[in-house]
Design an enzyme around this catalytic site. Sequence first.
Site, PDB file in Angstrom:
ATOM      1  N   ASP A  66       0.532   1.567 -13.027  1.00  0.00           N
ATOM      2  CA  ASP A  66       0.375   0.391 -13.884  1.00  0.00           C
ATOM      3  C   ASP A  66      -0.284   0.851 -15.189  1.00  0.00           C
ATOM      4  OD1 ASP A  66      -2.232   0.871 -13.157  1.00  0.00           O
ATOM      5  OD2 ASP A  66      -2.523  -1.016 -12.111  1.00  0.00           O
ATOM      6  N   SER A  67      -0.458  -0.077 -16.120  1.00  0.00           N
ATOM      7  CA  SER A  67      -0.952   0.301 -17.448  1.00  0.00           C
ATOM      8  C   SER A  67      -2.469   0.400 -17.504  1.00  0.00           C
ATOM      9  CB  SER A  67      -0.507  -0.740 -18.464  1.00  0.00           C
ATOM     10  OG  SER A  67      -1.177  -1.970 -18.202  1.00  0.00           O
ATOM     11  N   GLY A  68      -3.136  -0.089 -16.469  1.00  0.00           N
ATOM     12  CA  GLY A  68      -4.593  -0.180 -16.498  1.00  0.00           C
ATOM     13  C   GLY A  68      -5.056  -1.539 -16.976  1.00  0.00           C
ATOM     14  N   PHE A 120      -4.307  -4.676 -16.040  1.00  0.00           N
ATOM     15  CA  PHE A 120      -4.655  -5.716 -15.070  1.00  0.00           C
ATOM     16  C   PHE A 120      -6.089  -5.556 -14.563  1.00  0.00           C
ATOM     17  CE2 PHE A 120      -4.863  -7.620 -10.852  1.00  0.00           C
ATOM     18  CZ  PHE A 120      -4.460  -8.905 -11.156  1.00  0.00           C
ATOM     19  N   ASP A 122      -0.262  -4.838 -21.250  1.00  0.00           N
ATOM     20  CA  ASP A 122      -0.090  -6.263 -21.553  1.00  0.00           C
ATOM     21  C   ASP A 122      -1.415  -6.974 -21.385  1.00  0.00           C
ATOM     22  OD1 ASP A 122      -0.187  -5.890 -18.788  1.00  0.00           O
ATOM     23  OD2 ASP A 122       1.010  -7.678 -18.373  1.00  0.00           O
ATOM     24  N   GLN A 157       5.059 -11.953 -19.987  1.00  0.00           N
ATOM     25  CA  GLN A 157       3.926 -12.838 -19.724  1.00  0.00           C
ATOM     26  C   GLN A 157       4.362 -14.261 -20.084  1.00  0.00           C
ATOM     27  OE1 GLN A 157       0.984 -12.539 -18.356  1.00  0.00           O
ATOM     28  NE2 GLN A 157       0.849 -10.333 -18.009  1.00  0.00           N
ATOM     29  N   GLY A 188       1.343 -11.608 -14.820  1.00  0.00           N
ATOM     30  CA  GLY A 188       0.630 -12.876 -14.911  1.00  0.00           C
ATOM     31  C   GLY A 188       0.984 -13.864 -13.824  1.00  0.00           C
ATOM     32  N   ASP A 208       4.888  -4.796  -5.219  1.00  0.00           N
ATOM     33  CA  ASP A 208       3.788  -3.945  -4.766  1.00  0.00           C
ATOM     34  C   ASP A 208       2.652  -4.868  -4.373  1.00  0.00           C
ATOM     35  OD1 ASP A 208       1.112  -3.667  -6.544  1.00  0.00           O
ATOM     36  OD2 ASP A 208       2.774  -4.320  -7.793  1.00  0.00           O
ATOM     37  N   CYS A 240       8.178  -3.351  18.390  1.00  0.00           N
ATOM     38  CA  CYS A 240       7.880  -2.670  17.118  1.00  0.00           C
ATOM     39  C   CYS A 240       7.998  -1.167  17.347  1.00  0.00           C
ATOM     40  CB  CYS A 240       6.486  -3.028  16.619  1.00  0.00           C
ATOM     41  SG  CYS A 240       6.033  -2.145  15.094  1.00  0.00           S
ATOM     42  N   CYS A 283       6.855   1.253  15.384  1.00  0.00           N
ATOM     43  CA  CYS A 283       5.875   2.084  14.675  1.00  0.00           C
ATOM     44  C   CYS A 283       5.095   2.954  15.660  1.00  0.00           C
ATOM     45  CB  CYS A 283       4.938   1.218  13.828  1.00  0.00           C
ATOM     46  SG  CYS A 283       3.507   0.562  14.700  1.00  0.00           S
ATOM     47  N   CYS A 317       2.400   0.993  17.752  1.00  0.00           N
ATOM     48  CA  CYS A 317       2.897   0.146  18.851  1.00  0.00           C
ATOM     49  C   CYS A 317       3.551   0.954  19.956  1.00  0.00           C
ATOM     50  CB  CYS A 317       3.865  -0.901  18.300  1.00  0.00           C
ATOM     51  SG  CYS A 317       3.034  -2.155  17.301  1.00  0.00           S
ATOM     52  N   HIS A 364       0.800   0.299  11.256  1.00  0.00           N
ATOM     53  CA  HIS A 364       1.569  -0.855  11.739  1.00  0.00           C
ATOM     54  C   HIS A 364       1.906  -1.830  10.609  1.00  0.00           C
ATOM     55  CE1 HIS A 364       3.043  -4.215  14.089  1.00  0.00           C
ATOM     56  NE2 HIS A 364       2.269  -4.964  13.323  1.00  0.00           N
TER      57      HIS A 364
HETATM   58 ZN   LIG Z   1       3.810  -1.623  15.204  1.00  0.00          ZN
END
Ligand SMILES: [Zn+2]
Length: 371
Positions: free
Chosen positions: A73-75, A77, A127, A168, A195, A245, A283, A285, A288, A314
Site C-alpha cells: 500500500d502507499s502508507g 491509510f 491518496d 475516493q 475509503g 485484502d 476441512c 487444512c 483440521c 485454518h
Molecule cells: Zn481447517
Amino acid sequence: MHTPHGDIPTPVFAPVGTQATVKTLAPDELTELGATLILANTYHLYLRPGADLVARMGGLHRFMGWSGPILTDSGGFQVFSLESLRKVSDEGVKFRSHIDGSEHFFSPERSIEIQEQLGADIIMALDECPDPMNYEYNKVALGRTHRWAERCLRAHTRPDQALFGILQGGIFPDLREESARFLTALDFPGYALGGLSVGEPKEKTWEVLDFTVPLLPQDRPRYLMGVGSPEDLFAGVERGIDLFDCALPTRLARNGALFTAHGRINLRKAEFAEVAAPVEEGCTCYTCRHFSLAYLHHLYKAEEILGLRLNTIHNLHFLLEWMRRIRAALQKDTFGQLKADFLARYVPVQDEAQRRDNLEQRRGKPGHRRE
Ligand SMILES: [Zn+2]
C-alpha cells in the site's frame, strides 16, 4: 493478473503481512495454503527496518523469502489512521512515528520512492482517506487525491511494478463518478476503491460499488481495499471486484476465533474442551486434518505459540478455499448457487451483529440519514 513473480488467478484474497510477515506463518506454508498474493505495509516497513535497508537486502521478496507476487500500500491509510499525529497539505502528509514519535513526511513522490525500494509487484498511489460520510471534506480531499495520483505516475520509474490508482469520494455518487472519470483517464493498470469499510454502513459500501464499478474498465483489476470477511467476498465478487485484502482472518485466528461454514466460533469457550472433532468436518487444512477442537482449546488456554499458527492456517485456508470455489463457480456460471448455499449456512457472530446495530443508530443521526 500477471506479475513478474507469477500469475494471480482472480478473484483473489491477499493475506496481510504487515511487517513483511504473515504473522506466525512461514512462506512455504503460505504457498501450501494456495496464497498467490501477499500484502505488506509501506508505513510499517518504512519506519522499521527502513525501505533503504530492505533495498540493500535485495528487496522485499528476497528479504522475506517469498518468491510470489507482493502488493504494498502507499502508507497513506496508516498515516491517516494516526489522527492527531498528522498534518495534511497539498505537498503531502506530515506525521509522527507510532514507535518513537519522530517526525516524517510522505509526499506522493516519497511514497513511490519508498515502494520502489521495497520492490513489490503491485504498488499503490498515495491518496487521502477522509471520513466517508463527510461530503464537504471528501470534495476537497478528492481534488488532492487526484493531483497526488498524477504526481505518483510522474514519479514512478520501475516498469516491473504495476502502479494502481485509488478512487475516493466517500459514499457520494457524484464524487465517486468524478474520481472514476479522472483516474481512468490517467490509464492506470488497475484501480482500487479506497475509503470504504472504514465505518460507513455496510449497505453503503455495496451501494458505492454498485454505481462505481461499472465506471471502471473491464480489462483492469478492481481492488476493494481492507475488505475480507467471508460474506463480504461474495458481495464484492458479485459486484465485479477482483482483489481483496484484509487482516481479519489472521487477527481473528490469534484471538482464538475461527471460521466455519456456519459462522465464527471462539476457542476460549469451555464447550470445546472435550470435542474430539476438528474445527470443521471435511476441512482439508493441516489443522483440521491433524487436531481436535479440544487440543486447539487447550493450546489457546495455555497460550501456546502453536495454537496461533494452527488457527491462522485454518482461517486462511477457509478464505482461500472459498475463493477457489468462487473462481470455479464463475467459470461454470454457478456463482449465484454457490453464494446462496454459503449464505444459507453462514451466520455472522454476535459482534458483527453488534456492529450493524451501531451503524443502524449512526444512520439515524442528522446528516447520515438515507435518502
Ligand atoms: Zn481447517
